[in-house]
Design a protein around this motif. Structure first.
Motif, PDB file in Angstrom:
ATOM      1  N   ILE A 275       0.962  -1.226   0.018  1.00 14.20           N
ATOM      2  CA  ILE A 275       0.091   0.055   0.203  1.00 14.20           C
ATOM      3  C   ILE A 275       0.837   1.278  -0.062  1.00 14.20           C
ATOM      4  O   ILE A 275       1.793   1.358   0.840  1.00 14.20           O
ATOM      5  N   PRO A 276       0.761   2.172  -0.907  1.00 12.25           N
ATOM      6  CA  PRO A 276       1.584   3.270  -0.918  1.00 12.25           C
ATOM      7  C   PRO A 276       1.462   4.190   0.151  1.00 12.25           C
ATOM      8  O   PRO A 276       0.119   4.347   0.865  1.00 12.25           O
ATOM      9  N   ALA A 277       2.676   4.555   0.966  1.00 16.80           N
ATOM     10  CA  ALA A 277       2.317   5.217   2.059  1.00 16.80           C
ATOM     11  C   ALA A 277       1.800   6.687   1.769  1.00 16.80           C
ATOM     12  O   ALA A 277       1.452   7.375   2.809  1.00 16.80           O
ATOM     13  N   GLY A 278       2.166   7.174   0.717  1.00 12.80           N
ATOM     14  CA  GLY A 278       1.585   8.413   0.148  1.00 12.80           C
ATOM     15  C   GLY A 278       0.127   8.485   0.050  1.00 12.80           C
ATOM     16  O   GLY A 278      -0.586   7.616   0.142  1.00 12.80           O
ATOM     17  N   GLY A 279      -0.404   9.699  -0.025  1.00 14.90           N
ATOM     18  CA  GLY A 279      -1.983   9.830  -0.283  1.00 14.90           C
ATOM     19  C   GLY A 279      -2.293   9.857   1.176  1.00 14.90           C
ATOM     20  O   GLY A 279      -2.040   9.940   2.182  1.00 14.90           O
ATOM     21  N   ASP A 280      -3.689   8.744   1.196  1.00 14.14           N
ATOM     22  CA  ASP A 280      -3.992   8.621   2.596  1.00 14.14           C
ATOM     23  C   ASP A 280      -4.163   6.884   2.571  1.00 14.14           C
ATOM     24  O   ASP A 280      -5.427   6.667   2.136  1.00 14.14           O
ATOM     25  N   PRO A 281      -3.325   6.168   3.339  1.00 14.43           N
ATOM     26  CA  PRO A 281      -3.566   4.904   3.168  1.00 14.43           C
ATOM     27  C   PRO A 281      -4.476   4.289   4.412  1.00 14.43           C
ATOM     28  O   PRO A 281      -4.882   2.767   4.314  1.00 14.43           O
ATOM     29  N   SER A 282      -5.304   5.089   5.126  1.00 15.88           N
ATOM     30  CA  SER A 282      -5.792   4.706   6.155  1.00 15.88           C
ATOM     31  C   SER A 282      -7.122   3.616   6.031  1.00 15.88           C
ATOM     32  O   SER A 282      -7.242   2.831   6.605  1.00 15.88           O
ATOM     33  N   GLN A 283      -7.841   4.250   4.952  1.00 16.60           N
ATOM     34  CA  GLN A 283      -8.804   3.156   4.465  1.00 16.60           C
ATOM     35  C   GLN A 283      -8.398   1.898   4.087  1.00 16.60           C
ATOM     36  O   GLN A 283      -8.928   0.893   4.521  1.00 16.60           O
ATOM     37  N   ALA A 284      -7.552   1.842   3.212  1.00 15.91           N
ATOM     38  CA  ALA A 284      -7.143   0.409   2.813  1.00 15.91           C
ATOM     39  C   ALA A 284      -6.599  -0.366   3.761  1.00 15.91           C
ATOM     40  O   ALA A 284      -6.687  -1.589   3.729  1.00 15.91           O
ATOM     41  N   LEU A 285      -5.651   0.330   4.891  1.00 16.22           N
ATOM     42  CA  LEU A 285      -5.040  -0.397   5.822  1.00 16.22           C
ATOM     43  C   LEU A 285      -6.388  -1.157   6.649  1.00 16.22           C
ATOM     44  O   LEU A 285      -6.124  -2.087   7.141  1.00 16.22           O
ATOM     45  N   SER A 286      -7.437  -0.060   7.172  1.00 15.37           N
ATOM     46  CA  SER A 286      -8.374  -0.558   7.838  1.00 15.37           C
ATOM     47  C   SER A 286      -9.132  -1.807   7.100  1.00 15.37           C
ATOM     48  O   SER A 286      -9.403  -2.785   8.003  1.00 15.37           O
ATOM     49  N   LEU A 287      -9.579  -1.650   5.863  1.00 11.75           N
ATOM     50  CA  LEU A 287     -10.101  -2.835   5.194  1.00 11.75           C
ATOM     51  C   LEU A 287      -9.182  -4.160   5.047  1.00 11.75           C
ATOM     52  O   LEU A 287      -9.749  -5.129   5.533  1.00 11.75           O
ATOM     53  N   LEU A 288      -8.094  -3.909   5.099  1.00 15.35           N
ATOM     54  CA  LEU A 288      -7.052  -5.228   5.077  1.00 15.35           C
ATOM     55  C   LEU A 288      -7.021  -5.820   6.346  1.00 15.35           C
ATOM     56  O   LEU A 288      -7.054  -6.970   6.444  1.00 15.35           O
ATOM     57  N   ALA A 289      -6.971  -4.880   7.542  1.00 12.39           N
ATOM     58  CA  ALA A 289      -6.880  -5.378   8.762  1.00 12.39           C
ATOM     59  C   ALA A 289      -8.328  -6.180   9.117  1.00 12.39           C
ATOM     60  O   ALA A 289      -8.172  -7.334   9.850  1.00 12.39           O
ATOM     61  N   ASP A 290      -9.411  -5.653   8.625  1.00 13.78           N
ATOM     62  CA  ASP A 290     -10.480  -6.532   8.774  1.00 13.78           C
ATOM     63  C   ASP A 290     -10.593  -7.790   8.095  1.00 13.78           C
ATOM     64  O   ASP A 290     -10.987  -8.825   8.538  1.00 13.78           O
ATOM     65  N   ALA A 291      -9.789  -7.976   6.967  1.00 14.67           N
ATOM     66  CA  ALA A 291      -9.795  -9.220   6.249  1.00 14.67           C
ATOM     67  C   ALA A 291      -8.581  -9.908   6.663  1.00 14.67           C
ATOM     68  O   ALA A 291      -8.302 -11.052   6.277  1.00 14.67           O
ATOM     69  N   GLY A 292      -8.158  -9.454   7.749  1.00 12.11           N
ATOM     70  CA  GLY A 292      -6.916 -10.514   8.510  1.00 12.11           C
ATOM     71  C   GLY A 292      -5.614 -10.185   7.936  1.00 12.11           C
ATOM     72  O   GLY A 292      -4.664 -11.111   8.145  1.00 12.11           O
ATOM     73  N   PHE A 293      -5.347  -9.245   7.525  1.00 12.65           N
ATOM     74  CA  PHE A 293      -3.907  -8.984   7.059  1.00 12.65           C
ATOM     75  C   PHE A 293      -3.070  -8.193   8.282  1.00 12.65           C
ATOM     76  O   PHE A 293      -3.926  -7.416   8.799  1.00 12.65           O
ATOM     77  N   GLU A 294      -2.022  -8.277   8.164  1.00 13.91           N
ATOM     78  CA  GLU A 294      -1.205  -7.519   9.333  1.00 13.91           C
ATOM     79  C   GLU A 294      -0.145  -6.900   8.714  1.00 13.91           C
ATOM     80  O   GLU A 294       0.573  -7.275   7.686  1.00 13.91           O
TER      81      GLU A 294
END
Ligand SMILES: CC(C)(COP(=O)(O)OP(=O)(O)OC[C@H]1O[C@@H](n2cnc3c(N)ncnc32)[C@H](O)[C@@H]1OP(=O)(O)O)[C@@H](O)C(=O)NCCC(=O)NCCS
Length: 319
Positions: A275-294
């Motif tokens: 996930i690119p750290a630029g922009g706003d990664p927070s939404q993608a990170l939150s969805l991925l966490a919900d899906a079991g990614f760390e």
């Protein structure tokens, strides 16, 4: 301490067993190099170099010509028994000099935040950081379980489509995430400058999933099979649409896929997300966490792309 000198030469087929043996001692044998060394030696537009001392190969590296004027450096490995004796530095210095004298204008590589030796060597040679990503992963089995659930809960969302190339290009041209990664798109741990050749960039992804809204893409997910295994390389857009794309992608089965053949990743192989750290990664990170990614580094940027202008180096030497 004075370091010993090494002979650097192109690798030959006969070096493969030694390269595989070195690789087997790195990252507890999880290194991807044994899977790709044959390809690196024969097929790709690049070169494998080895460092040899007293007739023994102790280190190697791969130079991949992404473009005639841009070389990608990867696969730097030194046998743990020989680390710290200058072989890695000798390979890096030779590589840069060779690239520069072949008219290559830029060298680039990516590395993990904890690769202190690489960062030290390549940083010392003048490479500077271009962009940052956040890497996430999970083993296949728990991931598949969680994502089946995720897919089941998103069946109501906008329709998942296979986007046209022009739609993907348009989406990416106005993408804050791509702007935040200086225009480089991940292809696993290799990165590609999208604006140099957008069609070639997109050709790396055998999975391209999107949703459309109001005649435009609302979200886009790009995933591919890089040489280290399968990776999701880009996801951005409306949160619910991204959730749906992620669920759809991860619940795909070999026989029921949308756009591409084959299973998502080989058994036992980690499945990574960049996930690119630029922009706003927070939404993608939150969805991925919900899906079991760390995340590997508490959600902080940890994969770095570095580049070095060899022209600037040539110019400096003329000063
Ligand atoms: C990266 C790697 C190829 C370096 O090879 P090497 O033969 O040990 O490298 P060298 O001996 O030439 O140089 C190591 C340099 O890193 C420095 N270094 C090593 N560990 C370090 C650390 N933890 N922090 C800072 N610097 C470090 C050494 O001091 C040395 O610096 P110097 O040349 O200024 O004295 C080797 O460590 C390796 O195979 N690592 C595992 C695979 C890997 O991570 N590859 C890189 C992927 S991007």
């Amino acid at each position: 301490m004075r370091k010993r000198s090494w002979t650097i030469r192109p690798a030959r087929k006969e070096d493969i067993p030694r390269i595989v043996a070195i690789s087997g001692r790195i990252w507890e044998g999880e290194d991807y190099v044994p899977d790709v060394i044959g390809e690196w030696l024969e097929e790709e537009p690049g070169e494998v170099l080895v460092a040899e001392g007293d007739g023994l190969v102790v280190a190697f590296a791969h130079l991949f010509r992404l473009f005639p004027d841009l070389v990608w450096l990867e696969g730097f490995r030194t046998d743990p028994a020989w680390q710290g004796q200058g072989a890695g530095r000798a390979l890096a210095e030779y590589t840069i000099e060779k690239a520069r004298s072949s008219g290559i204008r830029t060298a680039a590589f990516s590395t993990y935040i904890e690769n202190y030796a690489s960062l030290h060597i390549l940083g010392g040679l003048g490479f500077t950081k271009v962009a940052e990503w956040i890497v996430l992963s999970e083993d296949l089995l728990p991931q598949a379980r969680k994502l089946k659930q995720a897919a089941a809960s998103t069946s109501w969302g906008p329709e998942t489509i296979t986007p046209r190339p022009d739609e993907m290009e348009e989406f990416l041209r106005r993408s804050p995430a791509l702007a935040g990664s200086a225009g480089w798109l991940a292809d696993g741990w290799r990165f590609f400058p999208f604006f140099r050749d957008s069609q070639r960039a997109l050709s790396h992804y055998c999975w391209r999933l999107a949703t459309r809204r109001g005649g435009r893409l609302g979200a886009l997910l790009l995933a591919g099979k890089g040489h280290e295994g399968t990776s999701i390389n880009f996801m951005e857009g409306e949160p619910e649409a991204m959730r749906q794309l992620l669920g759809t992608f991860l619940s795909m089965r070999p026989e029921g896929d949308l756009t591409a053949p084959g299973k998502i990743t080989a058994p036992g192989r980690a499945f990574c997300v960049m996930i690119p750290a630029g922009g706003d990664p927070s939404q993608a990170l939150s969805l991925l966490a919900d899906a079991g990614f760390e995340t590997w580094n508490g959600g902080k940027p940890d994969v770095f792309l570095y580049a070095l202008s060899l022209e600037a180096q040539a110019d400096r030497s003329c000063d």
